[in-house]
Design an enzyme around this catalytic site. Structure first.
Site, PDB file in Angstrom:
ATOM      1  N   HIS A  58       0.710  -1.158   0.380  1.00 32.42           N
ATOM      2  CA  HIS A  58       0.143   0.189   0.234  1.00 32.42           C
ATOM      3  C   HIS A  58       1.028   1.533  -0.214  1.00 32.42           C
ATOM      4  O   HIS A  58       1.163   1.725  -1.237  1.00 32.42           O
ATOM      5  CB  HIS A  58      -0.708  -0.217   1.249  1.00 32.42           C
ATOM      6  CG  HIS A  58      -1.778  -0.988   1.517  1.00 32.42           C
ATOM      7  ND1 HIS A  58      -2.679  -1.585   0.274  1.00 32.42           N
ATOM      8  CD2 HIS A  58      -1.882  -1.355   2.215  1.00 32.42           C
ATOM      9  CE1 HIS A  58      -3.562  -2.907   0.257  1.00 32.42           C
ATOM     10  NE2 HIS A  58      -3.074  -3.192   1.442  1.00 32.42           N
TER      11      HIS A  58
ATOM     12  N   ASP B 211      -4.735  -8.788  -2.611  1.00 29.52           N
ATOM     13  CA  ASP B 211      -5.885  -8.202  -1.537  1.00 29.52           C
ATOM     14  C   ASP B 211      -6.757  -9.132  -0.820  1.00 29.52           C
ATOM     15  O   ASP B 211      -6.280 -10.231  -0.916  1.00 29.52           O
ATOM     16  CB  ASP B 211      -5.017  -6.924  -1.443  1.00 29.52           C
ATOM     17  CG  ASP B 211      -5.090  -6.662   0.278  1.00 29.52           C
ATOM     18  OD1 ASP B 211      -4.390  -7.131   1.622  1.00 29.52           O
ATOM     19  OD2 ASP B 211      -5.044  -4.893   0.371  1.00 29.52           O
TER      20      ASP B 211
HETATM   21 ZN    ZN Z   1      -3.166  -6.922   2.697  1.00 27.45          ZN
END
Ligand code: ZN
Length: 417
Positions: free
Chosen positions: A263, A314
């Protein structure tokens, strides 16, 4: 067995090639050979397959289930996390293997040849270790082998509920002592045909001294961590340490190209400079980051300054790699009011860079279609008139979906067709 392959068209490290011929010996690309046992012609275009550098397989079971209009006007990442914890509580070894097998098959169908599994579902629902400390991890490995996707297992150390706070009851399946983590790594390293990397859930979940100590061992080629995903997490880090997350991490570890920062959404100017100087890789997960309201990674500036990055899915709310790239670029366009975030490079270079950065994140051998690597490619159906173009990769990214993926070759074998 020596096999001769002919691809009608292929992107190589030297550019586009028509009627590309390759020879493999049990899947390994070798020098051209006069003698071969079998010949296969692949009608389609060979492109670098996508590398999925960030996955929590069990979360696939909740794709779409946390979208409930009106249920909670303050719905956020943190309320979504409560839903995710209740799913985590309901998944045993058999369920995990079944969920992962379905997920990994879908990844292949969408154009991913490899997955890095960021695995922290270690214990049973009561918070006890399984008899085999690697039980849940081994089920993920088994699912990957059943389906034929390449895997890097990233066992995750998770110790705290937050900065300076113990884990909550809902996190009891995730936590390990440092000794247990060491045992788990030794256990999964015995498995053949997979790679292993190490990882820490986040700065809030593992003490920085522990992170620094484990990473000081030279043996680990790839290190993963969630970082700076949510603003609250950034503010908590500042409150606890006096520094923003990436700045704090850089003060305590040798941040280098082994690091894969998942991220890294919220960076200030200093952190952007630290990141670029470190050569660390950023793993961007645009569909999940959008779904959770994380924020917009500054891809335009990062790409222009030659930052390293790759993608992951994810939570698996999205599995379409073309869409991941589109979302990343369109998020940037909407914020900057400019077009084309990847403008420093050709789309051919972008495809090869995503492949190589993803492979490095997974501690797997890179070098698309080069001698000494296992044959691995995504094959695209070239029959659509829009694909008769010199702008093939941008046309795929901005217009098509994975229904144009004819098949996947992984480790020298056809994995999906
Ligand atoms: Zn993650």
């Amino acid at each position: 067995m020596i096999k001769k392959w002919t691809f009608h068209r292929a992107l190589t490290t030297n550019g586009w090639a028509d009627d590309l011929t390759l020879f493999t010996d049990d899947g390994l690309i070798i020098e051209p050979s006069e003698d071969y046992d079998k010949s296969e012609t692949v009608k389609g275009i060979a492109l670098p397959p996508f590398q999925n550098a960030h996955s929590h397989a069990f979360q696939y079971a909740m794709a779409g289930l946390a979208e409930n209009p009106g249920a909670n006007p303050n719905d956020s990442f943190w309320t979504w996390r409560n839903s995710m914890y209740s799913i985590a509580q309901s998944v045993g070894p058999d369920e995990l293997e079944d969920i992962a097998a379905l997920l990994y098959h879908e990844m292949l169908r969408n154009g991913y040849s490899s997955v890095a599994e960021f695995q922290y579902l270690h214990k049973d629902p009561s918070g006890k270790l399984y008899e085999d400390i690697g039980e849940m991890s081994l089920r993920l490995i088994s699912a990957a082998k059943r389906v034929g996707i390449a895997m890097t297992l990233v066992p995750i150390l998770y110790q705290n509920g937050g900065f300076n706070s113990p884990p909550a009851g809902s996190q009891s399946r995730f936590t390990l002592t440092r000794e247990e983590y060491s045992d788990l790594l030794s256990r999964v390293e015995k498995e053949i045909d997979i790679k292993v990397a190490i990882g820490f859930h986040s700065l809030r979940a593992v003490d920085i001294e522990t992170i620094a100590s484990i990473c000081s061992a030279d043996k680990w080629e790839a290190i993963h961590i969630h970082i700076a995903e949510q603003l609250q997490e950034v503010n908590d880090c500042i409150s606890a340490t006096g520094l923003r997350p990436l700045h704090f991490l850089n003060e305590h570890v040798n941040l280098d190209k082994r690091w894969n920062l998942v991220h890294a959404t919220h960076l200030d100017r200093k952190e952007m400079d630290i990141l670029l100087q470190s050569s660390a890789n950023v793993v961007l997960c645009p569909s999940t980051e959008g779904n959770l309201g994380d924020g917009v990674f500054p891809i335009r500036e990062y790409n222009a300054r030659k930052g390293r990055w790759c993608i992951g899915t994810d939570s698996h709310i999205g599995l379409n790699p073309f869409e991941e790239l589109r979302l990343l670029d369109y998020g940037s366009r909407l914020v900057t009011h400019k077009r084309i975030s990847f403008s420093d490079t050709s789309y051919e270079d972008l495809a090869l860079a995503l492949y190589n950065n993803g492979k490095a994140a997974m501690n797997q051998t890179s070098g698309f279609l080069t001698q000494g690597t296992m044959l691995e490619t995504m094959v695209i159906d070239s029959s659509h008139p829009l694909l008769e173009t010199d702008h093939l990769i941008s046309t795929l990214i901005y217009h098509f979906d994975p229904s144009v993926v004819l098949g996947m070759i992984v480790n020298g074998a056809v994995s999906y067709t």
